[in-house]
Scaffold this motif. Structure first.
Motif, PDB file in Angstrom:
ATOM      1  N   LEU A  28       0.825  -1.201   0.000  1.00  0.00           N
ATOM      2  CA  LEU A  28       0.000   0.000   0.000  1.00  0.00           C
ATOM      3  C   LEU A  28       0.866   1.260   0.000  1.00  0.00           C
ATOM      4  O   LEU A  28       0.656   2.178  -0.802  1.00  0.00           O
ATOM      5  CB  LEU A  28      -0.922  -0.006   1.223  1.00  0.00           C
ATOM      6  CG  LEU A  28      -1.744   1.266   1.449  1.00  0.00           C
ATOM      7  CD1 LEU A  28      -2.691   1.520   0.283  1.00  0.00           C
ATOM      8  CD2 LEU A  28      -2.531   1.163   2.757  1.00  0.00           C
ATOM      9  N   TYR A 137      -7.495   5.205   2.773  1.00  0.00           N
ATOM     10  CA  TYR A 137      -7.135   3.812   3.025  1.00  0.00           C
ATOM     11  C   TYR A 137      -7.121   3.549   4.529  1.00  0.00           C
ATOM     12  O   TYR A 137      -6.847   4.455   5.330  1.00  0.00           O
ATOM     13  CB  TYR A 137      -5.744   3.505   2.471  1.00  0.00           C
ATOM     14  CG  TYR A 137      -5.589   3.652   0.976  1.00  0.00           C
ATOM     15  CD1 TYR A 137      -6.010   2.650   0.113  1.00  0.00           C
ATOM     16  CD2 TYR A 137      -5.001   4.793   0.425  1.00  0.00           C
ATOM     17  CE1 TYR A 137      -5.854   2.777  -1.267  1.00  0.00           C
ATOM     18  CE2 TYR A 137      -4.831   4.932  -0.950  1.00  0.00           C
ATOM     19  CZ  TYR A 137      -5.264   3.922  -1.793  1.00  0.00           C
ATOM     20  OH  TYR A 137      -5.102   4.053  -3.152  1.00  0.00           O
ATOM     21  N   TYR A 167     -10.494  -0.249   2.326  1.00  0.00           N
ATOM     22  CA  TYR A 167     -10.086  -0.797   3.614  1.00  0.00           C
ATOM     23  C   TYR A 167      -9.468  -2.179   3.427  1.00  0.00           C
ATOM     24  O   TYR A 167     -10.066  -3.038   2.774  1.00  0.00           O
ATOM     25  CB  TYR A 167     -11.283  -0.902   4.559  1.00  0.00           C
ATOM     26  CG  TYR A 167     -11.712   0.413   5.177  1.00  0.00           C
ATOM     27  CD1 TYR A 167     -11.103   1.625   4.849  1.00  0.00           C
ATOM     28  CD2 TYR A 167     -12.752   0.448   6.106  1.00  0.00           C
ATOM     29  CE1 TYR A 167     -11.492   2.813   5.428  1.00  0.00           C
ATOM     30  CE2 TYR A 167     -13.154   1.634   6.693  1.00  0.00           C
ATOM     31  CZ  TYR A 167     -12.522   2.817   6.346  1.00  0.00           C
ATOM     32  OH  TYR A 167     -12.920   3.997   6.929  1.00  0.00           O
ATOM     33  N   ILE A 215      -5.996  -3.806  -4.667  1.00  0.00           N
ATOM     34  CA  ILE A 215      -6.103  -2.360  -4.439  1.00  0.00           C
ATOM     35  C   ILE A 215      -6.428  -1.647  -5.743  1.00  0.00           C
ATOM     36  O   ILE A 215      -7.256  -0.723  -5.774  1.00  0.00           O
ATOM     37  CB  ILE A 215      -4.804  -1.814  -3.807  1.00  0.00           C
ATOM     38  CG1 ILE A 215      -4.587  -2.419  -2.408  1.00  0.00           C
ATOM     39  CG2 ILE A 215      -4.857  -0.287  -3.701  1.00  0.00           C
ATOM     40  CD1 ILE A 215      -3.254  -2.050  -1.776  1.00  0.00           C
ATOM     41  N   LYS A 219      -9.737   0.658  -6.328  1.00  0.00           N
ATOM     42  CA  LYS A 219      -9.671   2.056  -6.778  1.00  0.00           C
ATOM     43  C   LYS A 219     -10.495   2.276  -8.049  1.00  0.00           C
ATOM     44  O   LYS A 219     -10.996   3.384  -8.289  1.00  0.00           O
ATOM     45  CB  LYS A 219      -8.207   2.462  -7.001  1.00  0.00           C
ATOM     46  CG  LYS A 219      -7.412   2.563  -5.721  1.00  0.00           C
ATOM     47  CD  LYS A 219      -5.916   2.506  -5.947  1.00  0.00           C
ATOM     48  CE  LYS A 219      -5.377   3.663  -6.734  1.00  0.00           C
ATOM     49  NZ  LYS A 219      -3.896   3.606  -6.841  1.00  0.00           N
TER      50      LYS A 219
END
Length: 647
Positions: A28, A137, A167, A215, A219
């Protein structure tokens, strides 16, 4: 290893979560999170919330490696007195800490508030604005998802389609007491969150590429908030404690720390080692982030040049700008007598026109709290620029979501419910006070005199318990002038929350020779001081007019007393002793009149004083019948005062 070494040195903390989440956090922070260590509060940054705050050494390690002003010495002083690296992340202690995430579930809801604030801000500024594309996040834990506040916040976020929430759920299946199977194994988290309207994925939390792809997919799904279930092993790398609850809340121990380092091929010494190749890698990451920041700032400059009016609005929102004559404007025409919730409603309209950062919301009680900003719309997926937030019957999440907006700093959020339901909001109220957040609470129906709804809805002890919270200003105004001052105070106060406590009923009128806002701002002031007064009566809210009427009855009998209104007891107690002596002359007897428990008043009344309060629960009856039953009529208050003075 930084986390393991830090917890071991402190001989206190939680090594298991940082070790288990190191892989997904690495992905991340290095591949996705946009940040600027040189300007930690940069407007265009992504937000990162460590809702599982017990794993704070993970956040501290990331901040250090990413170039924020957090040194190895800071990491070495983990959990020590005056350290910047507290046992749980504390907002304001070190740059890059976005929220105070101690009690589980609060950070989850704070992140929802950040996404809500971003959605409102971006919609108000228009396309291409500097706040348009950042993400919020968080790393959340089993404990977060068990807490009710997270369920409330998740339901709200899904309904509102807050798609910039991503999350990462640390699904390690371990809590302090053992496997989550003993208490949390009977529900399907995936189906629960899908039912809330979330986009849910499941990945191996130790597979970097899988986490990265998840992720990216999150997004891309801007119509829904996203939960990524990351299956992890708590205490990863520890041969004796990996996957066990023993790694959750205690140091590994010297022997197990040594075994872990040997197992991973890590040097036993020195402690807190950051190898040169790791430093070089993170320098490269920092350079990439700096390039992203520079490009974003160029875009912001171009946007500002082309959108002067919106840029001015942005600056007003970021600074929470107030007019210099705010108090004077609010006081214009405020000398009225009505239910203070009604007077507050008119003041909200004034304040909203003067303060663009003011954002309101109620727990499905706007019509009773009278807190709607007229003409400002109701927030929803189709109306994101609105300034009224319909939180639904979710007081706990409402308080924590408002805190998220307050952490962001773009808004001055106010929330509203009945005073009795402040109990449901106590955790976020406490955290707002602890974190010095500007959050405003509008609590109406402030005493047993709300009437027929009965004792379940009639607050008795709430004023006392709220006043016990450090850095919370509890303001209970008596009439229109005090209510106007109260709103001005709440809007001007930047370093902590303010609770406005308002009546349902119309109180008795307060008569003054004059009104001095500066004196009111000191928390207590003399309303009347007739010659020959032998005692002082303190009163708040609806009891100020009541006490004045009682004193008039006594004066006709030659028993003369002074009257002091105390809209904010905490403000008064912060004044110099000289002013407190002016308001409460030493040696003069003191009585207090307030329709509440009143425990906190004895420190001013003293052993020879009198507190006319309520020491039992209310009853279901009309307002006037309750006043008679509980002794809150002018005649009954006068009778008690006269008997006390004669002792």
């Amino acid at each position: 290893m930084l986390a393991a070494d830090g917890v071991q040195k402190a001989n206190s903390g939680h090594p298991g979560m940082p070790m288990g989440c190191a892989d997904l956090a690495h992905v991340l922070w290095t591949r996705h999170l946009r940040f600027d260590p040189k300007e930690p509060r940069w407007l265009g940054r992504d937000r990162f919330v460590l809702s599982a705050g017990h794993g704070s050494m993970l956040l501290y390690s990331l901040l250090h490696l990413a170039g924020f002003d957090l040194s190895l010495d800071d990491l070495k002083s983990f959990r020590q007195l005056h350290s910047r690296t507290a046992g749980h992340p504390e907002f304001g202690y070190a740059p890059g800490i976005e929220v105070t995430s101690g009690p589980l579930g609060q950070g989850f809801a704070n992140g929802v508030g950040m996404a809500l604030g971003q959605a409102i801000l971006s919609a108000r500024l228009g396309p291409g604005n500097p706040a348009a594309d950042h993400f919020v996040y968080a790393i959340v834990s089993d404990g977060d998802l068990m807490e009710g506040v997270a369920a409330e916040a998740a339901s709200f976020a899904g309904h509102m389609k807050l798609g910039r929430l991503v999350y990462l759920y640390d699904d390690n299946q371990i809590t302090i007491d053992g496997s989550t199977a003993i208490t949390f194994g009977g529900e399907d988290v995936t189906k629960r969150f899908e039912a809330y309207g979330w986009h849910v994925q499941s990945v191996d939390g130790h597979d970097h590429d899988a986490v990265h792809r998840a992720i990216e997919a999150a997004k891309a799904e801007l119509g829904k908030p996203s939960l990524i279930r990351c299956r992890t092993t708590i205490g990863w790398g520890s041969p004796g404690k990996a996957g066990k609850s023993s790694s959750h809340g205690a140091p590994l121990g010297e022997a197990e720390l040594e075994a872990t380092k040997k197992h991973l091929g890590w040097p036993l010494e020195p402690r807190f080692l950051v190898p040169d190749e790791v430093r070089a890698f993170w320098k490269g990451v920092q350079a990439e982030k700096a390039a992203q920041v520079a490009a974003a700032k160029r875009d912001e400059a171009a946007w500002r040049a082309a959108h002067g009016e919106q840029a001015a609005l942005l600056d007003a929102l970021v600074t929470r700008a107030l007019p210099a004559d705010l108090q004077a404007k609010l006081l214009e025409g405020a000398d009225q007598n009505d239910a203070t919730r009604k007077l507050s409603h008119a003041l909200i309209q004034k304040a909203a026109a003067l303060v663009p950062s003011l954002i309101g919301g109620s727990a499905d009680l706007a019509e009773s709290n009278l807190t709607e900003i007229k003409g400002a719309g109701v927030f929803g997926p189709q109306n994101p620029a609105a300034r009224n937030v319909p939180y639904g019957i979710r007081e706990h999440a409402m308080g924590a979501i408002a805190n998220g907006m307050a952490y962001e700093g773009f808004a001055i959020p106010f929330t509203a419910t009945f005073l009795i339901f402040s109990d449901y909001m106590r955790p976020p109220i406490r955290l707002a006070a602890l974190s010095h957040l500007q959050s405003i609470y509008v609590f109406t129906h402030d005493s047993i005199f709300l009437g027929e709804d009965g004792p379940t809805h009639q607050p008795v002890e709430q004023l006392t318990t709220l006043r016990a919270v450090p850095n919370l200003h509890v303001v209970r105004p008596a009439d229109g002038l005090e209510t106007a001052w109260a709103w001005g105070h709440a809007l001007e106060r930047k370093d902590g929350p303010t609770a406005l406590v308002l009546t349902r009923q119309k109180p008795a009128k307060v008569t003054r020779a004059s009104f001095d806002p500066a004196a009111v701002g000191r928390g207590a002031y003399v309303v009347a001081a007739p010659a020959g007064a032998s005692f002082t009566v303190l009163a708040t809210g609806s009891e100020v007019g009541l006490a004045q009427a009682a004193l008039e009855l006594l004066a006709a009998k030659g028993v003369v007393g002074r009257l002091v209104s105390v809209p904010c007891l905490t403000c008064f107690e912060a004044q110099p002793q000289s002013y407190r002596d002016e308001v409460l002359p030493p040696g003069q007897k003191v009585a207090v009149v307030e329709a509440a428990r009143g425990t906190e008043w004895w420190r001013h009344a003293g052993k020879d004083g009198l507190v006319i309060g309520i020491d039992r629960f209310g009853a279901s009856a009309p307002e006037k019948a309750l006043a008679e039953e509980y002794g809150f009529t002018p005649a009954k208050v006068a009778e008690k005062l006269e008997s006390w003075v004669a002792r």
